[in-house]
Design an enzyme around this catalytic site. Structure first.
Site, PDB file in Angstrom:
ATOM      1  N   HIS A 192      38.426  43.969  35.286  1.00 53.34           N
ATOM      2  CA  HIS A 192      38.576  42.522  35.496  1.00 53.34           C
ATOM      3  C   HIS A 192      37.943  42.045  36.808  1.00 53.34           C
ATOM      4  O   HIS A 192      37.673  40.869  36.960  1.00 53.34           O
ATOM      5  CB  HIS A 192      40.036  42.091  35.372  1.00 53.34           C
ATOM      6  N   LYS A 196      35.616  38.186  38.186  1.00 56.66           N
ATOM      7  CA  LYS A 196      35.969  37.297  39.303  1.00 56.66           C
ATOM      8  C   LYS A 196      34.711  36.553  39.751  1.00 56.66           C
ATOM      9  O   LYS A 196      33.645  37.145  39.886  1.00 56.66           O
ATOM     10  CB  LYS A 196      36.533  38.112  40.479  1.00 56.66           C
ATOM     11  N   GLU A 230      46.309  45.343  49.115  1.00 52.76           N
ATOM     12  CA  GLU A 230      47.366  44.560  48.468  1.00 52.76           C
ATOM     13  C   GLU A 230      48.628  44.693  49.304  1.00 52.76           C
ATOM     14  O   GLU A 230      48.902  45.771  49.839  1.00 52.76           O
ATOM     15  CB  GLU A 230      47.638  45.105  47.072  1.00 52.76           C
ATOM     16  N   HIS A 254      37.354  49.380  40.102  1.00 53.29           N
ATOM     17  CA  HIS A 254      37.074  48.141  40.836  1.00 53.29           C
ATOM     18  C   HIS A 254      36.199  48.381  42.068  1.00 53.29           C
ATOM     19  O   HIS A 254      35.220  47.685  42.304  1.00 53.29           O
ATOM     20  CB  HIS A 254      38.372  47.473  41.290  1.00 53.29           C
ATOM     21  N   LYS A 350      48.132  49.901  48.399  1.00 52.67           N
ATOM     22  CA  LYS A 350      49.296  49.033  48.210  1.00 52.67           C
ATOM     23  C   LYS A 350      50.090  49.029  49.511  1.00 52.67           C
ATOM     24  O   LYS A 350      50.018  49.976  50.296  1.00 52.67           O
ATOM     25  CB  LYS A 350      50.185  49.571  47.098  1.00 52.67           C
TER      26      LYS A 350
HETATM   27  C1  BG6 Z   1      44.689  46.315  38.529  1.00 52.26           C
HETATM   28  C2  BG6 Z   1      45.494  47.454  39.053  1.00 52.26           C
HETATM   29  O1  BG6 Z   1      43.587  46.783  37.802  1.00 52.26           O
HETATM   30  O2  BG6 Z   1      44.229  45.532  39.609  1.00 52.26           O
HETATM   31  C3  BG6 Z   1      46.657  46.946  39.893  1.00 52.26           C
HETATM   32  O3  BG6 Z   1      46.003  48.214  37.972  1.00 52.26           O
HETATM   33  C4  BG6 Z   1      46.165  46.021  40.960  1.00 52.26           C
HETATM   34  O4  BG6 Z   1      47.373  48.021  40.472  1.00 52.26           O
HETATM   35  C5  BG6 Z   1      45.273  44.954  40.367  1.00 52.26           C
HETATM   36  O5  BG6 Z   1      47.299  45.407  41.565  1.00 52.26           O
HETATM   37  C6  BG6 Z   1      44.621  44.127  41.442  1.00 52.26           C
HETATM   38  O6  BG6 Z   1      43.983  43.055  40.828  1.00 52.26           O
HETATM   39  P1  BG6 Z   1      43.779  41.688  41.606  1.00 52.26           P
HETATM   40  O7  BG6 Z   1      43.010  40.849  40.641  1.00 52.26           O
HETATM   41  O8  BG6 Z   1      45.143  41.159  41.936  1.00 52.26           O
HETATM   42  O9  BG6 Z   1      43.010  42.031  42.834  1.00 52.26           O
END
Ligand code: BG6
Length: 495
Positions: A192, A196, A230, A254, A350
């Site tokens: 995902h 963005k 995060e 990512h 995290k």
């Molecule tokens: C997800 C992970 O793919 O991405 C999560 O499984 C993580 O652990 C998340 O929190 C972060 O996504 P974003 O869009 O909030 O940066």
């Protein structure tokens, strides 16, 4: 007739991208991802009138629900998570009528017989988009099940959520199982981050402007830092996270995607394979990661958002002696002409002090500074791509502090997406769902991309990655993460 001026309210909306009629089959329709991301994305596509004229969603899960219960669950997902509030009841009611549900076990052939019958009764024709929003252990069964109902009178595509395998072997096996039923062009592996806006903007920034590309190489760039921090912990996802950790959850996908977009060569065009070929080329030039170049950490009790928070091992569902890493930092080397000798420091974690994702491209210092003693506050020039929050791009350079003496300090020149553009950015899932519905796989990962990414990490997964070192919740990781840059005479930027 005179041409009408463009409607400013439509600025930023994707023109003419309405998909053909289709049925969206949502495996894991009762799960967390459907609730948090997919239901709101479908609703927002409906608001933008980007769903097909003839459209149906069929949720498939183990929960013993009927259509009404599924609609209620999706409604709650939208009310809680949609970027647009309050929910427009007229749009929701129209969408709700298109939502249907089939209950069943993913490994039971009868589930697919029921699903096949439900699909045949729907008016949306033979086009189908299957979405695997389930825990990955069900992917094999589901794809086999789809094989028993896949038809030839329309397109069939499958969207596969991450994690895509848990190492190179399992990713290969999964690709093999999927390819038994779907051709590679029909497979949409989702990451995902690629949906963005700011991530897509990396390519626009680099390749739609002529002033950055000449300096985008080892002659000018000293180092690149990619941070995905995060402040949240693992929330209620222990059952998934215990088996994944930050390496599989963030680094393999990512972070490596952000690196690819930063490091890749310009593609000839923006066609799916032209872009993905360039990304795969970067992945193939990254030196396989070694233990000495990485740090794994696990958060202990500490502070987040002014509150005392438990350590990872005290989170519900986590083993008291868990060895899962909740942060990872690594030093990556891209062995090609453009990047030789430029370290890419990457980290994801995290319970870091704040939520911030950014790419920092740090330039070499000026070869000679004629002002002695005036440059203490001058940091190296840098381009910061702020993926989130405060989406935008900053150029940091030195300027004279006003006054009689010469003092030079770093200042920022800012592009702030939210003030330069009036249109609200769509969520990543909206963009990616629409791309999958319209058959544009550019922002999805190809099989060789996923496999190459796994092969880079083959030597450092789990215990091979070294000990898991504790770091206090609310800190930037264990001291060894600092040492990773310090031993090269560099330091992590504080985002
Ligand atoms: C997800 C992970 O793919 O991405 C999560 O499984 C993580 O652990 C998340 O929190 C972060 O996504 P974003 O869009 O909030 O940066």
């Amino acid at each position: 007739m005179e041409d009408l001026p463009p409607n400013p309210l439509r600025e930023g909306l994707l023109a003419a991208r309405r998909p053909e009629p289709l049925t969206f089959v949502l495996f894991g329709g009762g799960g967390d991802l459907s609730h948090r991301k997919i239901a709101p994305a479908l609703y927002n596509l409906a608001v933008d009138r980007l769903l097909p004229d003839q459209f149906a969603v069929v949720g498939v899960s183990r929960q013993e629900w009927d259509d009404a219960a599924f609609r209620k669950e999706m409604a709650e997902g939208i009310v809680t998570n949609s970027r647009r509030q309050p929910v427009d009841q007229t749009i929701w009611s129209a969408l709700a009528e298109d939502l249907h549900y089939v209950s069943g076990d993913f490994s039971d052939p009868a589930t697919y017989r029921r699903l096949g019958k439900a699909l045949a009764d729907l008016p949306a024709g033979g086009n189908r988009l299957y979405y695997l929003a389930t825990p990955p252990q069900f992917y094999g069964d589901i794809v086999r099940g789809i094989g028993t109902i896949k038809r030839g009178d329309g397109f069939s595509r499958v969207v596969v959520e991450k994690p895509f395998g848990r190492d190179l072997d399992s990713a290969r096996r999964l690709n093999g199982a999927i390819h038994q039923v779907f051709a590679e062009e029909e497979v949409y592996r989702i990451d995902h981050y690629l949906g963005k806006e700011t991530v897509q903007n990396v390519l626009v920034f680099r390749f739609a402007n002529s002033i950055f590309e000449p300096v985008w190489n080892r002659n000018y760039i000293d180092q690149v830092q990619i941070t995905a921090a995060e402040s949240i912990g693992i929330e209620s996802r222990a059952s998934y996270y215990e088996g994944a950790g930050a390496m599989r959850d963030m680094l393999q996908n990512h972070i490596l995607q952000l690196l690819c977009l930063t490091a890749m060569e310009p593609p000839g065009d923006f066609s799916p394979d032209a872009v993905r070929d360039e990304k795969v080329k970067v992945l193939r030039t990254i030196r396989p990661v070694e233990r000495a170049d990485m740090v794994r950490g696990q958060y202990t009790a500490g502070w987040a958002g002014g509150e005392r928070v438990p350590g990872y091992r005290q989170e519900s569902g986590v083993a008291p002696d868990s060895g899962t890493e909740t942060m990872v930092a690594a030093r990556l080397a891209v062995d090609n002409w453009r990047w030789q000798g430029v370290p890419f420091y990457v980290r994801a974690g995290k319970r870091f002090p704040k939520r911030v994702t950014e790419i920092a491209v740090v330039f070499r210092p000026a070869p000679h500074l004629p002002w002695r003693g005036a440059t203490d506050e001058l940091r190296p020039n840098a381009i910061l791509i702020r993926v989130q929050p405060d989406e935008g791009i900053t150029l940091s350079f030195g300027a004279k502090v006003p006054g009689q003496a010469v003092r030079i300090r770093s200042v920022d020149m800012d592009f702030v997406q939210g003030t330069s553009f009036t249109a609200d950015a769509p969520e990543a899932y909206e963009r990616l769902l629409l791309d999958a519905m319209t058959g544009v796989p550019t922002l999805f990962t190809r099989h060789d991309e996923v496999e190459t990414a796994w092969s880079l990490l083959a030597g450092v997964l789990d215990r091979n990655g070294g000990p898991v070192e504790p770091y206090e919740a609310g800190s930037w990781g264990p001291p060894t993460a600092e040492a990773l840059t310090a031993r090269d005479g560099r330091y992590w930027r504080r985002p």
